[in-house]
Design an enzyme around this catalytic site. Structure first.
Site, mmCIF file in Angstrom:
data_model
loop_
_atom_site.group_PDB
_atom_site.id
_atom_site.type_symbol
_atom_site.label_atom_id
_atom_site.label_comp_id
_atom_site.label_asym_id
_atom_site.label_seq_id
_atom_site.Cartn_x
_atom_site.Cartn_y
_atom_site.Cartn_z
ATOM 1 N N THR A 131 -1.646 10.212 6.489
ATOM 2 C CA THR A 131 -0.539 10.120 5.386
ATOM 3 C C THR A 131 -0.208 11.672 4.900
ATOM 4 O OG1 THR A 131 -2.067 8.316 4.414
ATOM 5 C CG2 THR A 131 -0.736 9.468 2.705
ATOM 6 N N GLU A 249 -9.929 -1.612 11.057
ATOM 7 C CA GLU A 249 -10.246 -0.843 9.888
ATOM 8 C C GLU A 249 -10.011 -1.362 8.413
ATOM 9 O OE1 GLU A 249 -7.546 2.564 9.496
ATOM 10 O OE2 GLU A 249 -8.273 3.299 7.640
ATOM 11 N N GLY A 346 -20.935 -4.513 -21.854
ATOM 12 C CA GLY A 346 -20.437 -4.016 -23.138
ATOM 13 C C GLY A 346 -19.916 -2.464 -23.006
ATOM 14 N N GLY A 347 -20.459 -1.828 -24.158
ATOM 15 C CA GLY A 347 -19.832 -0.258 -24.243
ATOM 16 C C GLY A 347 -20.648 0.445 -23.114
HETATM 17 C C1 LIG Z 1 -9.008 7.952 -1.958
HETATM 18 C C2 LIG Z 1 -8.271 7.735 -0.632
HETATM 19 C C3 LIG Z 1 -8.444 8.122 0.471
HETATM 20 C C4 LIG Z 1 -7.546 8.127 1.654
HETATM 21 N N1 LIG Z 1 -7.909 8.531 2.806
HETATM 22 C C5 LIG Z 1 -7.081 8.585 3.701
HETATM 23 C C6 LIG Z 1 -7.312 8.914 5.007
HETATM 24 O O1 LIG Z 1 -8.404 9.235 5.256
HETATM 25 N N2 LIG Z 1 -6.338 9.123 6.115
HETATM 26 C C7 LIG Z 1 -5.131 8.876 5.505
HETATM 27 O O2 LIG Z 1 -4.124 8.969 6.582
HETATM 28 N N3 LIG Z 1 -4.588 8.518 4.232
HETATM 29 C C8 LIG Z 1 -5.622 8.193 3.500
HETATM 30 N N4 LIG Z 1 -5.232 7.830 2.127
HETATM 31 C C9 LIG Z 1 -3.916 7.551 1.790
HETATM 32 C C10 LIG Z 1 -3.534 5.958 1.757
HETATM 33 O O3 LIG Z 1 -3.760 5.400 3.002
HETATM 34 C C11 LIG Z 1 -2.050 5.925 1.091
HETATM 35 O O4 LIG Z 1 -2.181 6.498 -0.156
HETATM 36 C C12 LIG Z 1 -1.643 4.408 1.061
HETATM 37 O O5 LIG Z 1 -0.944 3.969 2.378
HETATM 38 C C13 LIG Z 1 -0.254 4.471 0.276
HETATM 39 O O6 LIG Z 1 0.686 5.371 0.428
HETATM 40 P P1 LIG Z 1 1.235 6.323 -0.341
HETATM 41 O O7 LIG Z 1 0.284 6.869 -1.184
HETATM 42 O O8 LIG Z 1 2.234 7.269 -0.015
HETATM 43 O O9 LIG Z 1 2.011 5.446 -1.500
HETATM 44 P P2 LIG Z 1 3.467 4.894 -1.111
HETATM 45 O O10 LIG Z 1 3.780 4.379 0.166
HETATM 46 O O11 LIG Z 1 4.499 5.897 -1.777
HETATM 47 O O12 LIG Z 1 3.726 3.479 -2.169
HETATM 48 C C14 LIG Z 1 3.970 3.611 -3.591
HETATM 49 C C15 LIG Z 1 3.942 2.250 -4.085
HETATM 50 O O13 LIG Z 1 4.919 1.283 -3.317
HETATM 51 C C16 LIG Z 1 4.441 0.226 -2.766
HETATM 52 N N5 LIG Z 1 5.405 0.037 -1.597
HETATM 53 C C17 LIG Z 1 5.413 0.934 -0.401
HETATM 54 N N6 LIG Z 1 6.567 0.202 0.253
HETATM 55 C C18 LIG Z 1 6.582 -0.735 0.182
HETATM 56 C C19 LIG Z 1 7.384 -1.927 0.537
HETATM 57 N N7 LIG Z 1 8.060 -1.964 1.674
HETATM 58 N N8 LIG Z 1 7.319 -3.326 -0.132
HETATM 59 C C20 LIG Z 1 6.799 -3.096 -1.701
HETATM 60 N N9 LIG Z 1 6.249 -2.308 -1.996
HETATM 61 C C21 LIG Z 1 6.183 -1.202 -1.336
HETATM 62 C C22 LIG Z 1 3.185 0.542 -2.393
HETATM 63 O O14 LIG Z 1 2.448 -0.557 -2.297
HETATM 64 C C23 LIG Z 1 2.530 1.251 -3.707
HETATM 65 O O15 LIG Z 1 2.312 0.402 -4.722
HETATM 66 C C24 LIG Z 1 -6.156 7.679 1.125
HETATM 67 C C25 LIG Z 1 -5.837 7.387 -0.372
HETATM 68 C C26 LIG Z 1 -6.873 7.554 -1.155
HETATM 69 C C27 LIG Z 1 -6.399 7.227 -2.641
#
Ligand SMILES: Cc1cc2nc3c(=O)[nH]c(=O)nc-3n(C[C@H](O)[C@H](O)[C@H](O)COP(=O)(O)OP(=O)(O)OC[C@H]3O[C@@H](n4cnc5c(N)ncnc54)[C@H](O)[C@@H]3O)c2cc1C
Length: 393
Positions: A131, A249, A346-347
């Site tokens: 990401t 995964e 609850g709380g």
């Molecule tokens: C605690 C945590 C740990 C993580 N660990 C890792 C890791 O180890 N390695 C790694 O690489 N990543 C990691 N991530 C990242 C995670 O995989 C991404 O946050 C996730 O894939 C979503 O990408 P984004 O945050 O860019 O959201 P975006 O892609 O910007 O999406 C924003 C919103 O738009 C929606 N959306 C996007 N495209 C579409 C579509 N085509 N149709 C409909 N809706 C859509 C999404 O569902 C979401 O609701 C982690 C995230 C968290 C929160």
């Protein structure tokens, strides 16, 4: 019926039952007493990895000649389930094992020999960096590049939300080796953090939950990585490698959702059996029994669905559509279950001294990482159109 007296699952071998017992003892001794401290500390203790390595609880499928347990990959699921049953989401073993699977399935013999023994012993911790600030779901849009320069790649760009980001020694980085190569633009590069001048970790990100899991931004400023660190040794295979591993995964995320749901149920049952209101125990109200009945039923449906996914995986590999189904359904159901469990507290359910409150914040991310619920539904939807599933983060 608590999880202790459940019959073994149809896919479990005798070996797996032994692994489960070892994992349960390990988690009870090494994880449960430390969860609250790790939450304050923002990461798990480094020596947890070494201890787990000694018990053979890391990278189940690493062959014994490479220092691993030499078991079937399904042992990883059993261990992850036991971790989740302690209510812990801090130890990034799941993602560490995913990197191990990338190496086992796609690494060259030299890459396997070089890294698998240290990953199995816990000497090295792994992270998977896909990401980016401007590309999460839309993986094809990543901007990080790894451009070949003699016997090195020059890595430039940044990553965000990377699990084990503060602690990882080996980072599997998705980067474009050829911006113009379409679906063959992306490759996976294994970067050793200690040998990478120009690599920098950002701060440990301040999340609403999962406080004991270190999650970071990573920065690559002209980092020289030896060319032999290209996963599999062939450029342009990254998307294929990601598509190959993401279903596994997602299945593991489903397994974790089951363990966490069981934990939430157990915590709540104990609470409502103890707490009194209007002269009786909370568990004696019909509404409580109905809510617990719903939660328990959802857990058993999840278990049955997982069993069938796991068996599909063991009989040749779970497909993209099925993996997307278990990922979205189990994590959405987990979040509903934990919400119901908070209500029954609850709380006190809103107070962080109660594990259910921590879990409420912790589980929310499950609907997001490993591919969001929306992306999972998109992948399932594609199976109705005849289009290729594609890779989405
Ligand atoms: C605690 C945590 C740990 C993580 N660990 C890792 C890791 O180890 N390695 C790694 O690489 N990543 C990691 N991530 C990242 C995670 O995989 C991404 O946050 C996730 O894939 C979503 O990408 P984004 O945050 O860019 O959201 P975006 O892609 O910007 O999406 C924003 C919103 O738009 C929606 N959306 C996007 N495209 C579409 C579509 N085509 N149709 C409909 N809706 C859509 C999404 O569902 C979401 O609701 C982690 C995230 C968290 C929160």
């Amino acid at each position: 019926m608590t999880h202790e007296n459940l019959p073994p699952r149809p896919w479990m071998t005798e070996d797996m039952t032994l692994t489960q017992e070892t994992a349960r003892k390990f988690c009870d001794a090494e994880i449960t007493p430390n969860i609250e401290r790790w939450n304050k500390q923002g990461r798990v203790d480094r020596d947890l990895w070494i201890k787990a390595g000694k018990f053979g609880l890391i990278g189940a499928a690493i062959p014994s000649e490479l220092g691993g347990p030499g078991c079937a990959p399904a042992h990883d699921m059993v261990i992850l389930l036991e971790q989740a049953r302690t209510g812990d989401l801090g130890w990034g073993l799941g993602i560490h094992n995913i990197v191990i699977t990338y190496l086992l399935d796609h690494g060259t013999p030299a890459q396997k020999e070089r890294w698998l023994p240290k990953l199995a012993s816990g000497e090295m911790v792994a992270a998977l960096a896909m990401t980016e600030p401007s590309a999460g779901s839309d993986l094809r849009n990543i901007r990080t590049t790894a451009i070949r320069d003699g016997d090195h790649y020059r890595l430039n760009g940044s990553k965000i939300f990377i699990t084990n980001g503060q602690t990882a020694d080996l980072i599997c980085v998705a980067a474009k080796t050829d911006r113009n190569a379409g679906s063959k633009a992306i490759s996976l590069i294994l970067m050793e953090a200690a040998k990478a001048p120009g690599f920098r970790r950002g701060r440990n990100l301040d999340k609403i939950g999962m406080k004991s899991q270190d999650t970071s931004e990573l920065f690559f400023d002209d980092v020289e990585v030896p060319a032999e660190n290209l996963l599999g040794g062939e450029e342009g295979r990254g998307l294929y490698q990601l598509m190959d591993q993401l279903p596994w995964e997602r299945l593991l995320i489903g397994v974790r959702a089951l363990g966490l749901s069981e934990y939430a149920f157990d915590q709540t049952l104990r609470y409502v059996q103890d707490r009194q209101a209007f002269g009786q125990r909370i568990v004696d109200f019909q509404n409580t029994q109905f809510k617990l009945a719903e939660v328990k039923t959802k857990i058993e449906v999840m278990r049955g669905f997982l069993d069938s996914c796991i068996m599909q995986h063991m009989n040749g590999g779970i497909d993209v559509t099925m993996a997307a189904m278990i990922k979205w359904w189990s994590t959405e159901t987990l979040v509903q279950i934990v919400d119901d469990c908070v209500q029954l507290h609850g709380g006190y359910g809103y107070m962080l001294e109660y594990p259910i409150a921590r879990l409420y914040a912790d589980v929310r991310a499950q609907r997001i990482y490993g591919g969001t619920t929306e992306i999972m539904k998109m992948l399932i939807g594609r199976s109705f159109t005849g289009k290729k599933p594609g890779a989405a983060g």
